[in-house]
Motif scaffolding. Structure first.
Motif, short mmCIF file in Angstrom:
data_model
loop_
_atom_site.label_atom_id
_atom_site.label_comp_id
_atom_site.label_asym_id
_atom_site.label_seq_id
_atom_site.Cartn_x
_atom_site.Cartn_y
_atom_site.Cartn_z
N ALA A 274 49.27 45.92 25.53
CA ALA A 274 50.13 46.97 25.72
C ALA A 274 49.66 48.41 25.93
O ALA A 274 48.27 48.39 25.32
N ARG A 275 50.34 48.68 27.36
CA ARG A 275 49.38 50.10 27.70
C ARG A 275 50.24 51.25 27.76
O ARG A 275 51.33 50.70 28.72
N ILE A 276 50.62 52.69 27.49
CA ILE A 276 51.54 53.51 27.20
C ILE A 276 51.64 54.60 28.24
O ILE A 276 50.54 54.50 29.39
N ILE A 277 52.78 54.01 29.39
CA ILE A 277 52.58 54.77 30.50
C ILE A 277 53.34 55.94 29.87
O ILE A 277 52.71 57.58 30.65
N GLU A 278 54.34 56.15 28.99
CA GLU A 278 54.93 57.57 28.58
C GLU A 278 55.38 56.84 27.07
O GLU A 278 56.09 56.52 27.12
N ILE A 279 55.43 58.47 25.94
CA ILE A 279 55.92 58.29 25.17
C ILE A 279 56.98 59.69 24.74
O ILE A 279 56.25 60.82 25.19
#
Ligand code: ADP
Length: 431
Positions: A274-279
């Motif tokens: 799982a890789r963050i695009i935005e938070i």
């Protein structure tokens, strides 16, 4: 809340149901505010002034909580809470959650996987920058939101074109006040992250993440522009992958310093990672929060208000409905739970804007509403509104909501209902 927000209604409605006394702080013009008896007019563009205005008000009229109702106001709320000793996210976290570059810096400093990223001034020689990039990559304005100005480039020529196009978007920006932040005039470049996209909606309590829902985005989002369409929950990803997603969001929240209140994260899942695009320290956009209510039995806005007031919201998640009411504590939310009932699946489709022009309405709304499984079709655009497709445009003309037993079925219902809608648009010829 900014006067332009579309989130006001669900929050005020939740507050009314909870019998709360609410003071709306908004960027009303001072003269009108006095005329209309609006108690708290805030200069939202100037963070420290707006904070002082809230703090002065609170000294006379003590506040129990300050709830930012839009991305734009999260920093002001965090700073005001800090001065008044109310639970809050760190102001730096609120900034990072809105500034795509700062967010990446904080994530990578905490050892969380990030694509290669860099940020460029609009004035730099784009031909030279284009030759230094690895392709495919994604260009995006550091400070905009809603996929506005987000463009994939597969070659130096594509990069140059995208860079100039984003520059025009940032320079025109007639719908926003000129920003004092230099990042408002900068472009961020990231390597393209392949994978299926998901969105996680959660609530942070003293730094601990409670997952309210995990949404799959079944449409492939491969660019060159990234228009959101369908969100369906529960996710059809394997359980371990879902756990990897929540674990990553928990770590990312801690890394950027988000500890209290709503969190909305977008991720891509690639080979189970799982890789963050935005938070972001806010709740899901548009009217989409309604989808959560179908499963939670309580509105997302009500949960956010409960949390802000220090009430217990532990144990609330979309999948908790299968448990018995007794399992869920005595926080008043039990009344919503029917023991043993499967929450089923729910979804929303943000209606796309295939072409620009003056919006005239939709044909087929009644037929779309009658599609079995459809809960509602809400057209938010008004006749005569100017619609602009991405990457220049922003916002959606409406939403379709659906419920069903299985996520796959909900996805099909949304597609079928959308197939029954025909958008009427009058082309505007530039002179
Ligand atoms: P915004 O805040 O404007 O929505 P995001 O950074 O979330 O901007 O990007 C919008 C969409 O663009 C994402 O949901 C994703 O589909 C796509 N996107 C953004 N960055 C990347 C990337 N590095 N690789 C692949 N897709 C991306």
């Amino acid at each position: 809340m900014p006067t332009t927000t579309y989130r006001a209604h669900p929050f005020l409605e939740a507050a009314r149901r909870m019998n709360l006394e609410v003071v709306v702080g908004s960027d009303f013009c001072k003269v009108l505010a006095e005329e209309w008896d609006v108690p708290l007019s805030l200069r939202l563009r100037y963070v420290s002034q707006a904070v002082d205005e809230i703090v002065d008000y609170a000294r006379e009229h003590p506040l129990d909580a300050i709830v930012p109702v839009d991305d734009y106001t999260t920093e002001i709320a965090a700073r005001a809470c800090k001065v008044l000793g109310l639970p809050h996210n760190s102001p730096e976290a609120a900034i990072a959650a809105r500034n795509k570059y700062r967010m990446r810096e904080m994530l990578s400093a905490a050892g969380i996987w990030c694509p290669c990223f860099a940020r460029f001034d609009l004035s730099l020689p784009v031909e030279e920058i284009a030759l230094e990039q690895r392709y495919p990559c994604v260009l995006k304005p550091v400070l905009l939101s809603g996929s506005r100005g987000v463009i994939r480039a597969d070659s130096p020529d594509g990069f140059i074109e995208a860079f100039r196009r984003i520059g025009r978007i940032l320079e025109s920006a007639s719908d926003r006040p000129p920003s004092l932040d230099p990042d408002a005039h900068r472009i961020m470049v990231e390597s393209y992250m392949p994978g299926r996209e998901v969105a996680l909606e959660g609530l942070l309590n003293d730094g601990r993440l409670c997952v309210l829902a995990l949404f799959d985005k079944p449409d492939l989002l491969e660019g060159p522009f990234f228009e959101e369409t369908i969100y369906v929950t529960p996710s059809r990803l394997p359980k371990e992958t879902q756990e990897a997603v929540s674990d990553t969001v928990q770590r990312a929240s801690t890394a950027v310093g988000l500890t209290e209140g709503p969190v909305h994260a977008e991720l891509r899942v690639h080979h189970g990672e799982a890789r963050i695009i935005e938070i972001a320290g806010r709740s899901i956009g548009g009217l989409c929060s309604r989808v959560l209510e179908y499963g939670l039995g309580v509105s997302l806005e009500e949960l956010i208000l409960r949390h802000a007031l220090g009430q217990d919201v532990d144990g609330v998640d979309r999948n908790a409905q299968g448990r018995s009411g007794a399992d869920r504590g005595t926080d008043g939310l039990d009344r919503q739970v029917e023991a043993g009932k499967n929450p089923g699946a729910a979804g929303v489709m943000m209606l796309p804007v295939p072409e620009g022009g003056l919006f005239q309405g939709y044909d087929g709304v009644e037929e779309a509403k009658k599609t079995p499984g459809v809960e509602d079709v809400v057209v938010t655009a008004k006749e005569g509104d100017m619609l602009t497709p991405l990457p220049e445009g922003a916002g959606y003309p409406g939403f379709i909501f659906a419920k069903g037993d299985e996520p796959g079925q909900v996805e099909q219902v949304l597609r079928k209902a959308h197939g029954r809608l025909q958008m009427r648009v009058k082309t505007v010829l530039a002179t």
